[in-house]
Each structure stands twice: as structure tokens, then as C-alpha cells.
Scaffold this active site. Sequence first.
Site, PDB file in Angstrom:
ATOM      1  N   ASP A 184       3.081  41.796 -13.429  1.00  0.00           N
ATOM      2  CA  ASP A 184       2.860  43.192 -13.054  1.00  0.00           C
ATOM      3  C   ASP A 184       3.407  43.542 -11.681  1.00  0.00           C
ATOM      4  OD1 ASP A 184       0.944  41.651 -11.770  1.00  0.00           O
ATOM      5  OD2 ASP A 184      -0.766  42.797 -12.488  1.00  0.00           O
ATOM      6  N   ASP A 243      -7.259  38.176  -4.556  1.00  0.00           N
ATOM      7  CA  ASP A 243      -7.877  37.664  -5.782  1.00  0.00           C
ATOM      8  C   ASP A 243      -8.379  36.226  -5.710  1.00  0.00           C
ATOM      9  OD1 ASP A 243      -7.375  40.105  -6.915  1.00  0.00           O
ATOM     10  OD2 ASP A 243      -5.668  39.448  -8.094  1.00  0.00           O
TER      11      ASP A 243
END
Length: 738
Positions: free
Chosen positions: A74, A451
Amino acid sequence: MFTSPLSRRAVLAGTAATAALAAVPLAPGHARAAEGAAAAPAYRWRNVVIGGTGFVTGVLFHPSVRGLAYARTDIGGAYRWDDRTDRWVPLLDHIGWDDWNLLGVEAMAIDPAHPDRLYLALGTYAQPWAGNGAVLRSEDRGATWRRTDLTVKLGANEDGRGTGERLLVDPRDSDTLWLGTRHDGLLRSTDRGATWAPASGFPATPSATGQGVTLLVAAGRAVYAGWGDGDGTSANLFRTSDGTTWEAVPGQPSGTAARVPIRAAYDRHTRELYVTYADAPGPNGQSDGSVHKLRTSSGRWTEVTPVEPGGATDDGPADTFGYGGVAVDARRPGTVVVSTNNRWAAVDTLYRSTDGGRTWRSLKESAVLDVSETPYLKWGEDKPKFGWWIQALALDPYHSKHIVYGTGATLYGTRDLKHWAPQIRGLEETSVRQLISPPAGKAHLISGCGDIGVLYHDRLTASPSRGMATNPVFGTATGLAQAARRPQYVVRTGWGDHGNGAHSHDGGRTWTPFAAQPALAKDAPGPIATNADGTVLLWSFVHWDGTRHPAHRSADNGATWSEVTTFPKGATPVADPVDPARFYAYDTDTGTLLASTDGGRTFAARASGLPSGDNQFKLVAAPGRSGDLWLSTKWNGLYRSTDGGATFTKADSCWASYTLGFGKAADGADYPAIYQVGSTEAITAVYRSDDEARTWTRINDDAHQWGWTGETITGDPRVYGRVYLATNGRGIQYGEPV
């Protein structure tokens, strides 16, 4: 281009654009050399190995070449699988600073009849502030490219990024390509992607905020297109048999569980098209879904959903999810694999059928996961989970038991349907926030990431053996600092469910949570600094939406905290590397440097009238020197103070500076080497200076640019010439002179 402090997986809504095209050649080395910099020395660039760490949104095996596969991400580009070395080869590292939006890959397409051809649709965001998309086309499997700039926007890091490929080579004509967009309908090219125009006759009406086309797939000589803007009652699957006339597929399923077609795969032996559905495009927000198959020869639909979402789990929560990936076995008729998606209560799984979907077996129940090569995948637990956000799913056409599937952090693969391990070598997609290269100790690098929190890099060529920092586990790290005169003391902050700050007394190997934290920390954990001897902490607080709050100070290792009213809200605290009583902060609202000489209790203004209005300006202190400060103000240039911020002088050697750091001095030099991402004349690149920024040498090349690289950079204090560079989707790059 920047992601939320809460997660780099920001979900953004798009706007409409128009469709007109221009063709531009693009080879891996298309950027111009910087006219004011010295000729680039030979540098070798490699990834610091972590292993994956990002959302792999699609995988394609080539149907006619054994061992040839491609993956898209992405925000981190596309990759080709090298079967000889068992590694992924990055294909878009040549994307430069100005084209950062093209590192998000919306879709890929391969040509079954011409194995060397590869097409990519690029564009990370469909927002007004983002650039338009582009299509890259290659005749040599991604070694070189030609580029067509679009006047529409694509959204590889927006909702729906894990749906099917929106780019397709027409099965009847290799010169014809189809491109599905989010807000501008269906486009068609008749010259292998060189030019594009709206496809005539496509019946769905695009909107400025919808999903648009979610998938394109060939079934025999027909092309099917999924549509993501339906309400569950209107048609959402269309087809053409002649490339001109489109129709809604008769008899297609409807209802909430079939509102959005996610992915599709065609079994050429049985002439059946399998389609997965969900009530939302995902990867977030799905709570219902189904699987259906269409026998294309007769038009008969059959529901083959393995398990209906919505049941109860053993421990109470509702078992809600959608369906995501789907793949068919090219050698075994009726063998199909599908994935659940967004199944948080029971954890996502793969279901496999060998009888056309009449019966299914969950592959999760018998799975043996080996993450020894990427220990961070345990997320601080005893063992990893099978997966989450499973939308990318592929089955090797030459090996019926070779399956790979993507998660929010890796690619798992198996060759026997039981033993699974990350199949991720060479693919690095981390969004990196902080870098420290310690002056002593086993690790040459500690990183703070989006993350996956903080990592202690025992070796640069292997994923950190300790995995991510635990006690507590963070999602995204927001702060990372080391005491300059006591390097074994390190502190970190970030987004976590069990505390938002921790300290280490062994250089970052093990951690202890702060005994207490300000109430602000849970919802706004910002950057942190520790003074030179590690006796004072200064913690700034910034909410994920950008709201800034007062900083707090602790002089007892995080046991108690007090508000610092004179510290500029939301600023990044910087410690003097020599004097424990000194801290600095740059107020980007007013263009003022503030300093503390009482250990961070109070701050007073010093230099003013400096560039303002951008919270990404960065202040750093030169190692081993008190009061030697450098201020990067993006396109406003680079400034230096040698008197603790009382006065600043603008460097005339570069016109833009985005981030700056220091490393070991060159032989014979008495000042540390300086590394920066900035601009001396023509382009933004990576530079080194060995003479206190009087002159600069470009050290990256046109094949190694990695899009946007403006977050942080640091040299190695023990190895001259080695530099560590943070990227927003290509992990940590490190360069060394050859």
C-alpha cells in the site's frame, strides 16, 4: 504523504478528478544530478533487515512461467520474486522525492502471453493534496519502465486497497488494458498503457467519495468488473464479452453480505468464477460477507460460503468478518482457497475446498507457524497468530500446495498446507519514525517504527532477534532517546494498550514501563528526550489528530511528572549532549528557539524570527558539543547556532534541508560527518558533509531514492561513512562507501 501518529494505515476519503493522459519515459535513473554537489562516491545501499512489517495488498503468480511472481504494497512499492535466491526484488526504489505518491501500488497486471511484460497502477492517495496517479509499463519484468502520467488519482493506501487487481490485460488482445479507478470510472488503453481514455458503455456511475471499480478479472475471453459503490440491492458485478458492450451479470447475489465484491478467481477447467464479498471494502470495517461462484457457461450462481459471519465465539464476542482473498488451483479442477478478513475475535483463516466449494477445511487449525526468521511477529506473545487483514492470497500454478497470503505485517507461505513461515526476504515496508546509532554496545542501531514499535538491531542483516520491544508492546513509536553521556540508558514512548512509556538500562535490550504517566499519555503520546546523564525526562504530548498539549518533566525515572508551562506545546524536546542542565525546543508556530538551563523546569526564548508555520521543522544537537544546534526548515534552508540558540546563521551550501544527523568524523577531521536529506541545487537527495556543511557530496544515486525520506537520518558514530535513513514504506536503508 504523511501517516497518522496512531497508525501509518490512515484511512482517507478521495475526491474526483478528470481523465486525460500524457506519456513520459521513465527508467530507474531518471533524476538529474545535483549541480551544486560533488560527484557521488560509490555507495552500497541495503535494507536493515526487519522482514515485511507492512500490508501486502496483492500477490500474482505468472501463469506461464514457473517461479515468477509479483507483490504489491500500500505504501512501499512493488516487488518481483527471484526464485533462484528466494528473495523479493524491489522494483520502485528509483521513485524520487517529487513522486513520493507513486510508491503506493493500486494494482498490478501481467500478460499471460508475454511473460516479460508487467504493468503497475501507482498512486497512494486520492486526496486533493496528493498528486495524480501513473501507470508504469515494463518489457523486462520491472528492470526498466516507461511511464504514463494520469490526470486521475488512485488510492493504494485508502479503504479498499486490499481488493482485487484494478488493472488487467484484455484476454483477447494483449495491446488492450483496462484500469478501474475509484472516482473516475473505468479506463481503457489500446496501446499497451501508453494512452488511456474512458471506457465506453460501462454502466456504473462514479462518485467523488466511493470505491468505484474494486476488481477486474478475465474469465475465458470475457472481462468482469466489480463495483464497490452499491447498496446491496443494485448490481455490483458487470461483464463484457466484446470489449465494447457491458452488462450487469444476471442473477448475481444481493444483500448486505454481498454488497461489495472484493476479489475473484476463475477456474478455467470448470468454467466457474469464484467471487468473495463483504459489507465494506476493507481491510477495516467488515462484519459480514459471503462467497459465491458463477458457472459462466450457464449463468448459474451458487453460494459456497464456508462459514457465515456473525456467530458467537467461545469467549463471547461476535464472530464478525468479511471474505477477502480467493485463488484457484490451475492444475486441480474445483480446488479453491478463500480467506476471511477483519476477523478479530476468532482470528482470520484460510478455507480450502477440493470439490468446488461444497465442503471446506480451515487451514488455520492444522497450521504450524515458524517465525524464527522474523521474531517480531509474535507481538510480545508466546506465539504468532495465523493472520489478520488477509486479502492478498495466491496459489502457485505449478505447485498445488504452495500458497502465500498477506497480512498487515508479512507474507506467509506453505508448500505442504501445514507448515507456514514468512516468505518475505527482501520485502521491507516499515514506516520509520526514529533512529539512534549508539556510540557503544552490541547494537549499532535502535529504531522506532510505525505499527511495530521499537526494535533493537543485533545485526543489520537479520531481523532483530528480540523481536519488537515489550513491557509494554507499542503499535507506533512516537519517541526514542538515549542519554548522550550514559548510552546504556534509553527511553521510548508510543501508542500502547498497557502503558505509553518505558526506560531501559541496558542500551535498549530490555525495558521497564514508567511507574506512572501523565493522563495525557494514553491519547497523545508524543516525543520524549532525556538529558545527557539520564536523570531528567521531558515528554511532549501530541494527539493523533494534531492537537498539542503541555509537556511534562520527570526527575525520578518516570515515577512522578510535573507540567512544564513554559515549554511550547507539542514541540520536540532536544537534550544538550554535554550539559545535563540544558534542553532546547523549537516553537514552529513563532519561529523561536527556546532553551532551558535548569534541567527542563523552565524555558526561555532565545533566537526569534526564524522560519515558522510548519511543525515538521527539525532541531538536532551535534554530538560531543554543548550548544551546537542545527535547524532544518525544509525549503527555507539550514541554520546553525554555536551559542545554545542565542543566534543562528543560515548555511549557504544548500537551499533545502528536511532532516539532518551526525556520524563518525572523516580521517583527519575534527567535526562529525553530517548527513542530510536536502537540496543543494536541482534535486532532493541524500548528502554527506565532512567540513561542517560548507560543501556536500551526494551519496545516493538515481536508482536508490525511495520516495519521501524526510523523517530522520543518522550516521554511525563508530563507522565513518555509514548512514541510516528512514523511509515511509521501504524500511530502514543503510549506505556504506564501497
